[in-house]
Design an enzyme around this catalytic site. Sequence first.
Site, PDB file in Angstrom:
ATOM      1  N   GLU A  45       0.821  -1.204   0.000  1.00 17.83           N
ATOM      2  CA  GLU A  45       0.000   0.000   0.000  1.00 17.83           C
ATOM      3  C   GLU A  45       0.863   1.265   0.000  1.00 17.83           C
ATOM      4  OE1 GLU A  45      -3.892   1.637   2.504  1.00 17.83           O
ATOM      5  OE2 GLU A  45      -2.626   0.070   3.345  1.00 17.83           O
ATOM      6  N   LYS A 114      -9.228   3.403  -2.605  1.00 15.72           N
ATOM      7  CA  LYS A 114      -9.609   2.620  -1.433  1.00 15.72           C
ATOM      8  C   LYS A 114     -11.006   3.019  -0.978  1.00 15.72           C
ATOM      9  CE  LYS A 114      -7.574   1.039   2.937  1.00 15.72           C
ATOM     10  NZ  LYS A 114      -6.384   1.132   3.826  1.00 15.72           N
ATOM     11  N   PRO A 301      21.765   0.784  30.026  1.00 14.75           N
ATOM     12  CA  PRO A 301      21.912   0.530  31.462  1.00 14.75           C
ATOM     13  C   PRO A 301      21.336  -0.856  31.772  1.00 14.75           C
ATOM     14  CG  PRO A 301      20.954   2.700  31.052  1.00 14.75           C
ATOM     15  CD  PRO A 301      20.904   1.953  29.760  1.00 14.75           C
ATOM     16  N   LEU A 302      22.181  -1.797  32.139  1.00 14.43           N
ATOM     17  CA  LEU A 302      21.785  -3.193  32.350  1.00 14.43           C
ATOM     18  C   LEU A 302      21.695  -3.462  33.851  1.00 14.43           C
ATOM     19  CD1 LEU A 302      21.202  -5.967  31.072  1.00 14.43           C
ATOM     20  CD2 LEU A 302      23.674  -6.402  31.099  1.00 14.43           C
ATOM     21  N   GLY A 304      20.259  -6.181  35.383  1.00 16.52           N
ATOM     22  CA  GLY A 304      20.178  -7.566  35.815  1.00 16.52           C
ATOM     23  C   GLY A 304      18.759  -8.056  35.992  1.00 16.52           C
ATOM     24  N   GLY A 305      17.772  -7.237  35.598  1.00 14.92           N
ATOM     25  CA  GLY A 305      16.367  -7.636  35.659  1.00 14.92           C
ATOM     26  C   GLY A 305      15.845  -8.080  34.313  1.00 14.92           C
ATOM     27  N   ASP A 307      13.568  -6.744  32.272  1.00 15.32           N
ATOM     28  CA  ASP A 307      13.357  -5.744  31.226  1.00 15.32           C
ATOM     29  C   ASP A 307      14.652  -5.373  30.504  1.00 15.32           C
ATOM     30  OD1 ASP A 307      10.687  -5.718  31.858  1.00 15.32           O
ATOM     31  OD2 ASP A 307      10.860  -4.035  33.232  1.00 15.32           O
ATOM     32  N   SER A 308      15.656  -4.921  31.235  1.00 16.58           N
ATOM     33  CA  SER A 308      16.905  -4.532  30.580  1.00 16.58           C
ATOM     34  C   SER A 308      17.586  -5.735  29.945  1.00 16.58           C
ATOM     35  CB  SER A 308      17.842  -3.841  31.570  1.00 16.58           C
ATOM     36  OG  SER A 308      18.189  -4.706  32.632  1.00 16.58           O
TER      37      SER A 308
END
Length: 673
Positions: A45, A114, A301-302, A304-305, A307-308
């Site tokens: 499209e 369309k 920024p890591l 250790g969870g 999400d990151s």
Amino acid sequence: MGRKVTVATCCLNQWALDFEGNCERILRSIEEAKAHGAKYRLGPELEICGYGCADHFYESDTLLHSFQVLRNLLESPVTQDIICDVGMPIMHHNVRYNCRVLFLNRKILLIRPKMLMANHGNYREVRWFSPWNKLRLVEEYFLPRMIQEVTGQDTVPFGHCVLSTKDTCIGTEICAELWNPDSPHIQMGRDGVEIFTNSSASHHELRKADQRVNLIKSATTKSGGIYLYANQRGCDGDRVYYDGCAMVAINGDVVAQGAQFSLDDVVREGFLSCMSCWRLNMTMSSVCLLVSDTGAGFLLPLSGGVDSSSTACIVHCMCVLLCRAVEGGNSRVLEDVRRVVGDESYHPQDPKELCARVFTTCYMASENSSEDTRSRARDLANQIGSTHMNINIDVAVKGILGIFSAVTGRWPQFRASGGSARENLALQNVQARVRMVLAYLFAQLSLWARGRPGGLLVLGSANVDESLTGYFTKYDCSSADINPIGGISKTDLKRFLLHCAEQLQLTALRSILAAPPTAELEPLTDGRVSQTDEADMGMTYSELSVIGRLRKISKCGPFSMFCKLIHTWRDALSPSEVAQKVKRFFRMYSANRHKMTTVTPSYHAESYSPDDNRFDLRPFLYNASWSWQGGGVLLNTARLPRSAAQEVINFLLNLFLASLCGSCDSSTIRDVI
């Protein structure tokens, strides 16, 4: 007795307003289709200008340049002896339409506008285009002079029509028309159309591809025939990702389908059916590697969870795909990689080695950080190969608090040390915001410190559930240049990490998945985390996902949400407990909705995304104490004695259930409660 015909459908990585690049990709797809004997080529499209032009559709320049590209296509020898079906905006009788232009050998056969517009969720087509409401009506369209000079035509058919050849009949649908309950293919099938085409710009959303496949299968199950589906692929400049998946279906069966995610320039699928005497070839082009002209990679920024770590794994997966593409001989990907790393002789061999060149991670520790999260971040960085740094932010935090103390003579304390709730929150927020400042500082100068040119893009890691409740600090380390997981729920992120742990042997992810989510912004207790996300929010992430879907997809306010949840959660929670969760959610949502105006851009991936003013059109300033919309009598039933609360709930449920089905009696209501 049937005849063989070869047709081609494609997915193109088109960019909004990249007229030159879009034209080149269209010609390449036509050339590829002809090389496989195709006599008809279908594209996505609005492929000439790009689907996501948004308010640029208002500009006459966009219409002008689209016709200039169309002229180039008409004049090109590549487009000879094949029916080309391309998409572009066209102004007819001073009304702007989203159109398909079909041409053959420098002659425009027809222009099909369309009829059914996409105008929900991420789509705003009626803002820029009008639907063609004249069913089975064709008018004469006066071509611009630049096109007349090529075609020798003054006018061409414009409207709701199909293309008939000696051997078959081809009918067009455009994107959202397939999803409509009164899809054009229904009537076209009754009228004898054998080949249905759909030119689409359908964005990626988790679990959406399956719906798309089922719709296409259904279209030809009902009336037979062949369905060709073309789609855009990649990001054309906004927050959605178009996921390709071009396909061909015959009589209810998908006989060829392209991949959702690929770095190959062209992916080909073929099918030969002796029963129907159709030979089908499908071509798909790839997602181009998007790189910043000044960037040389990413910084994250890591913590250790989950999400990151999910963001980190996405970058690692990218490196895996890049190495595979280069190994497969993809010269365009190799060129992009060399430009990013700044080495014209570089040839990536190993994903970890490539990750070390383009990806920097940093663990930003404070006195409230635990050794567990530090070691989890370090172990994951080692396994994916990122360049990893440990940064302590305590000096910066104390410096900022020192400035505050010098001015006010007061030093705030955490709640654990006798401070107020306001002090406790402020001390958490200053840590989070310091991390954002440091992330950008290291992104801009860490390569300089290593003697390398360029800078890094900062990646964010706030999931869609946190955005929904506003469970993050405004302008903290969730603020970034782009957030890869901003449209993904915590539940799906955990599934992704489990997949990475199993398929990519990233064993460090198992301890990350087992740990409770925490921001680590409050003091530790005996060296252990005392603060968890779910305790702070007053609900689990899985409960929050259910609430998010009810709010957005089911369009529930507090009352209707409560009525649904006391049934859904009846085995686990009492009505009073459900009321408290609903009340707490809407208070958090109301108080924090303003944060959505500043949230880091992320690609849309979830159907209940709260992305402000794009997917989720709601106010950003609320009065959290409103009695009715905040819950009113319904949500205050938890404060009433059991008998009074029971009476109120019974009364409200009677009203609610009666509106759903008249057969529900009082005994049924009591069972639900």
